[in-house]
Scaffold this motif. Structure first.
Motif, short mmCIF file in Angstrom:
data_model
loop_
_atom_site.label_atom_id
_atom_site.label_comp_id
_atom_site.label_asym_id
_atom_site.label_seq_id
_atom_site.Cartn_x
_atom_site.Cartn_y
_atom_site.Cartn_z
N ALA A 169 2.15 9.35 -5.95
CA ALA A 169 2.58 10.72 -5.47
C ALA A 169 3.74 11.12 -6.46
O ALA A 169 3.92 12.46 -6.94
N THR A 170 4.65 10.06 -6.84
CA THR A 170 5.80 10.53 -7.80
C THR A 170 5.17 10.64 -9.06
O THR A 170 5.94 11.57 -9.83
N ILE A 171 4.14 10.04 -9.70
CA ILE A 171 3.52 10.24 -10.93
C ILE A 171 2.91 11.71 -11.01
O ILE A 171 2.73 12.38 -11.98
N MET A 175 0.98 -1.10 -0.04
CA MET A 175 -0.08 -0.11 0.04
C MET A 175 1.06 1.48 -0.10
O MET A 175 0.47 2.20 -0.82
N LYS A 176 1.94 1.34 0.77
CA LYS A 176 2.82 2.53 0.90
C LYS A 176 3.62 2.71 -0.38
O LYS A 176 3.59 3.79 -0.78
N LYS A 177 3.97 1.60 -1.05
CA LYS A 177 4.75 1.61 -2.42
C LYS A 177 3.75 2.31 -3.35
O LYS A 177 3.98 2.99 -4.17
N ALA A 178 2.52 1.89 -3.55
CA ALA A 178 1.39 2.45 -4.55
C ALA A 178 1.30 3.87 -4.24
O ALA A 178 1.37 4.65 -5.14
N LEU A 179 1.03 4.18 -3.07
CA LEU A 179 0.79 5.41 -2.68
C LEU A 179 2.29 6.37 -3.05
O LEU A 179 1.75 7.56 -3.69
#
Length: 114
Positions: free
Chosen positions: A9-11, A1-5
């Motif tokens: 955010a990066t994109i 979940m943290k990686k997806a967030l």
């Protein structure tokens, strides 16, 4: 979940940054307009300062201290006029040497103008 967030955010960050560039262009344009209005006021103030010193110098015929104060005001008025004209000339020269258009239209690099 943290990686997806973090990935989202990066994109999304560049898209948000580019959305704000229109505001930056407006701010730069407003600052340019204010500076354009302040330049003649500054020249006028320096010229008025010079003439005020001249008037003090002429009107204080017998008082040496007042004459010296008037002379100093005239000198600093001339120095202010010289510095402002020199900076204005240097900005124009450097802008011309670098091929920068100084017509008053401000273009922020990387922003598509409509």
């Amino acid at each position: 979940m943290k990686k997806a967030l973090a990935l989202t955010a990066t994109i999304a960050a560049p898209a948000l940054a580019f959305a704000q560039l229109g505001n930056v262009e407006d701010i730069i344009s407003a600052i340019g307009s204010i500076v354009t209005l302040l330049i003649p006021i500054a020249f006028s103030a320096a010229l008025l300062f010079f003439f005020w010193g001249l008037a003090q110098y002429i009107l204080s015929a017998g008082n040496e201290e007042a004459k010296a104060q008037g002379r100093n005001m005239m000198i600093w008025g001339i120095v202010a006029l010289f510095v402002m004209a020199s900076v204005w000339g240097l900005v124009a020269f450097i802008g011309d040497a670098l091929g920068i258009d100084q017509s008053g239209d401000i273009d922020v690099p990387g922003v598509l103008n409509n």
